[in-house]
Design a protein around this motif. Sequence first.
Motif, PDB file in Angstrom:
ATOM      1  N   ARG A 176       0.858  -1.184   0.000  1.00 57.22           N
ATOM      2  CA  ARG A 176       0.000   0.000   0.000  1.00 57.22           C
ATOM      3  C   ARG A 176       0.900   1.242   0.000  1.00 57.22           C
ATOM      4  NH1 ARG A 176      -5.355   1.753   1.782  1.00 57.22           N
ATOM      5  NH2 ARG A 176      -5.208   3.617   3.091  1.00 57.22           N
ATOM      6  N   ILE A 177       0.834   2.003  -1.092  1.00 56.54           N
ATOM      7  CA  ILE A 177       1.675   3.180  -1.281  1.00 56.54           C
ATOM      8  C   ILE A 177       0.818   4.425  -1.091  1.00 56.54           C
ATOM      9  CG2 ILE A 177       3.112   4.455  -2.902  1.00 56.54           C
ATOM     10  CD1 ILE A 177       3.735   1.753  -4.257  1.00 56.54           C
ATOM     11  N   VAL A 178       1.287   5.336  -0.259  1.00 51.08           N
ATOM     12  CA  VAL A 178       0.627   6.624  -0.042  1.00 51.08           C
ATOM     13  C   VAL A 178       1.542   7.700  -0.621  1.00 51.08           C
ATOM     14  CG1 VAL A 178      -0.321   8.229   1.647  1.00 51.08           C
ATOM     15  CG2 VAL A 178      -0.469   5.755   2.052  1.00 51.08           C
ATOM     16  N   ALA A 179       1.031   8.494  -1.562  1.00 49.64           N
ATOM     17  CA  ALA A 179       1.892   9.403  -2.308  1.00 49.64           C
ATOM     18  C   ALA A 179       1.343  10.820  -2.320  1.00 49.64           C
ATOM     19  CB  ALA A 179       2.061   8.904  -3.749  1.00 49.64           C
ATOM     20  N   VAL A 180       2.273  11.784  -2.265  1.00 55.59           N
ATOM     21  CA  VAL A 180       1.932  13.206  -2.331  1.00 55.59           C
ATOM     22  C   VAL A 180       2.995  13.908  -3.169  1.00 55.59           C
ATOM     23  CG1 VAL A 180       0.880  13.126  -0.030  1.00 55.59           C
ATOM     24  CG2 VAL A 180       3.254  13.903  -0.272  1.00 55.59           C
ATOM     25  N   ALA A 181       2.705  15.144  -3.544  1.00 54.92           N
ATOM     26  CA  ALA A 181       3.680  16.025  -4.184  1.00 54.92           C
ATOM     27  C   ALA A 181       3.199  17.465  -4.002  1.00 54.92           C
ATOM     28  CB  ALA A 181       3.827  15.702  -5.676  1.00 54.92           C
ATOM     29  N   ASP A 182       4.119  18.402  -4.164  1.00 53.32           N
ATOM     30  CA  ASP A 182       3.776  19.830  -4.182  1.00 53.32           C
ATOM     31  C   ASP A 182       3.154  20.304  -2.867  1.00 53.32           C
ATOM     32  OD1 ASP A 182       4.510  19.864  -7.009  1.00 53.32           O
ATOM     33  OD2 ASP A 182       2.613  18.838  -7.339  1.00 53.32           O
ATOM     34  N   THR A 183       3.711  19.832  -1.756  1.00 56.61           N
ATOM     35  CA  THR A 183       3.212  20.284  -0.457  1.00 56.61           C
ATOM     36  C   THR A 183       3.690  21.699  -0.135  1.00 56.61           C
ATOM     37  OG1 THR A 183       5.040  19.063   0.557  1.00 56.61           O
ATOM     38  CG2 THR A 183       2.879  18.006   0.537  1.00 56.61           C
ATOM     39  N   HIS A 184       4.865  22.095  -0.635  1.00 55.08           N
ATOM     40  CA  HIS A 184       5.339  23.487  -0.521  1.00 55.08           C
ATOM     41  C   HIS A 184       5.281  24.019   0.906  1.00 55.08           C
ATOM     42  CE1 HIS A 184       5.735  23.922  -4.836  1.00 55.08           C
ATOM     43  NE2 HIS A 184       4.488  23.537  -5.023  1.00 55.08           N
ATOM     44  N   THR A 185       5.686  23.224   1.880  1.00 58.13           N
ATOM     45  CA  THR A 185       5.739  23.541   3.313  1.00 58.13           C
ATOM     46  C   THR A 185       4.371  23.499   3.999  1.00 58.13           C
ATOM     47  OG1 THR A 185       5.581  25.972   3.251  1.00 58.13           O
ATOM     48  CG2 THR A 185       7.782  25.009   2.963  1.00 58.13           C
ATOM     49  N   PHE A 186       3.307  23.120   3.301  1.00 53.17           N
ATOM     50  CA  PHE A 186       1.986  22.972   3.924  1.00 53.17           C
ATOM     51  C   PHE A 186       1.770  21.543   4.436  1.00 53.17           C
ATOM     52  CE2 PHE A 186       1.427  26.768   1.447  1.00 53.17           C
ATOM     53  CZ  PHE A 186       0.460  27.506   2.106  1.00 53.17           C
ATOM     54  N   HIS A 187       2.838  20.752   4.510  1.00 49.83           N
ATOM     55  CA  HIS A 187       2.718  19.316   4.788  1.00 49.83           C
ATOM     56  C   HIS A 187       1.990  19.009   6.091  1.00 49.83           C
ATOM     57  CE1 HIS A 187       6.754  20.926   5.814  1.00 49.83           C
ATOM     58  NE2 HIS A 187       6.467  20.415   7.014  1.00 49.83           N
ATOM     59  N   ARG A 188       2.168  19.822   7.113  1.00 48.92           N
ATOM     60  CA  ARG A 188       1.559  19.502   8.409  1.00 48.92           C
ATOM     61  C   ARG A 188       0.040  19.677   8.412  1.00 48.92           C
ATOM     62  NH1 ARG A 188       5.411  18.306  12.099  1.00 48.92           N
ATOM     63  NH2 ARG A 188       7.521  19.051  11.635  1.00 48.92           N
ATOM     64  N   GLU A 189      -0.501  20.261   7.362  1.00 51.63           N
ATOM     65  CA  GLU A 189      -1.953  20.376   7.248  1.00 51.63           C
ATOM     66  C   GLU A 189      -2.586  19.126   6.644  1.00 51.63           C
ATOM     67  OE1 GLU A 189      -3.315  23.980   5.467  1.00 51.63           O
ATOM     68  OE2 GLU A 189      -1.750  25.197   6.394  1.00 51.63           O
ATOM     69  N   LEU A 190      -1.765  18.237   6.089  1.00 44.94           N
ATOM     70  CA  LEU A 190      -2.290  17.043   5.434  1.00 44.94           C
ATOM     71  C   LEU A 190      -2.720  15.990   6.448  1.00 44.94           C
ATOM     72  CD1 LEU A 190       0.081  16.191   2.450  1.00 44.94           C
ATOM     73  CD2 LEU A 190      -2.331  16.795   2.311  1.00 44.94           C
ATOM     74  N   VAL A 191      -3.813  15.327   6.143  1.00 48.44           N
ATOM     75  CA  VAL A 191      -4.194  14.110   6.845  1.00 48.44           C
ATOM     76  C   VAL A 191      -3.698  12.944   5.982  1.00 48.44           C
ATOM     77  CG1 VAL A 191      -6.090  12.701   7.696  1.00 48.44           C
ATOM     78  CG2 VAL A 191      -6.178  15.184   7.943  1.00 48.44           C
TER      79      VAL A 191
END
Length: 222
Positions: free
Chosen positions: A2-17
């Motif tokens: 199970r792969i969980v992938a993101v991109a382009d968080t641009h320092t907003f990463h801590r807002e992600l669930v």
Amino acid sequence: MRIVAVADTHTFHRELVVPEGDVFVHAGDLCRRGKDLGELEDAADWMHGLPHRTKVVVAGNHDWMFMDTPERARAVLADRGICYLEDSGAEIDGVTFWGSPWQPEFNEWAFNLPRGRALAEKWALIPDVVDVLVTHGPPLGIGDANAYPGRHGCEDLLARVRQVHPRLHLFGHIHQDGGLWRRDGTTFANVTTWECERGPTVVRLEDSGAVGEVVPSARNPA
């Protein structure tokens, strides 16, 4: 897997669930300006705290420190047990990964190369056998449309993907065209979160291929 992938968080990463999974992949643009190592350190601390057994990172056009001070930038990730791929690969639980940060030249950002021979030489480094390909930019015509006229993916990347036939190709870079597509046995996923306007992408990698979904966007409370 199970792969969980993101991109382009641009320092907003801590807002992600971020959903649970086996492997967490960041397909580039962890940073905003990319000149302050503190941006990368904060993103790396956040990734280190995620529950996924393995974390994989590819740099993006905002992640200048991987060009300007590559040894220091790589050390930030390595010290936190994060696997950084730059025209290089790794095997995770029998699954082969390859990562590359390059994209067609645009506005003099990091990891830009002119279309044609220079980019084709980078894509030629992709092994003939790879399960999961992670690039920052998209291939031509797949997840590469935005408000600017035309398509913005790389034709030579598409040609190499058609030769290699990875089970999964993850990328970001184009914020307005996130989604999943299946072509000729490869699942393509633009996993951009567009500064957390979109949720992470979850892909279940099986022997028969890959099945994915985009998690509805949700922000962690401040």
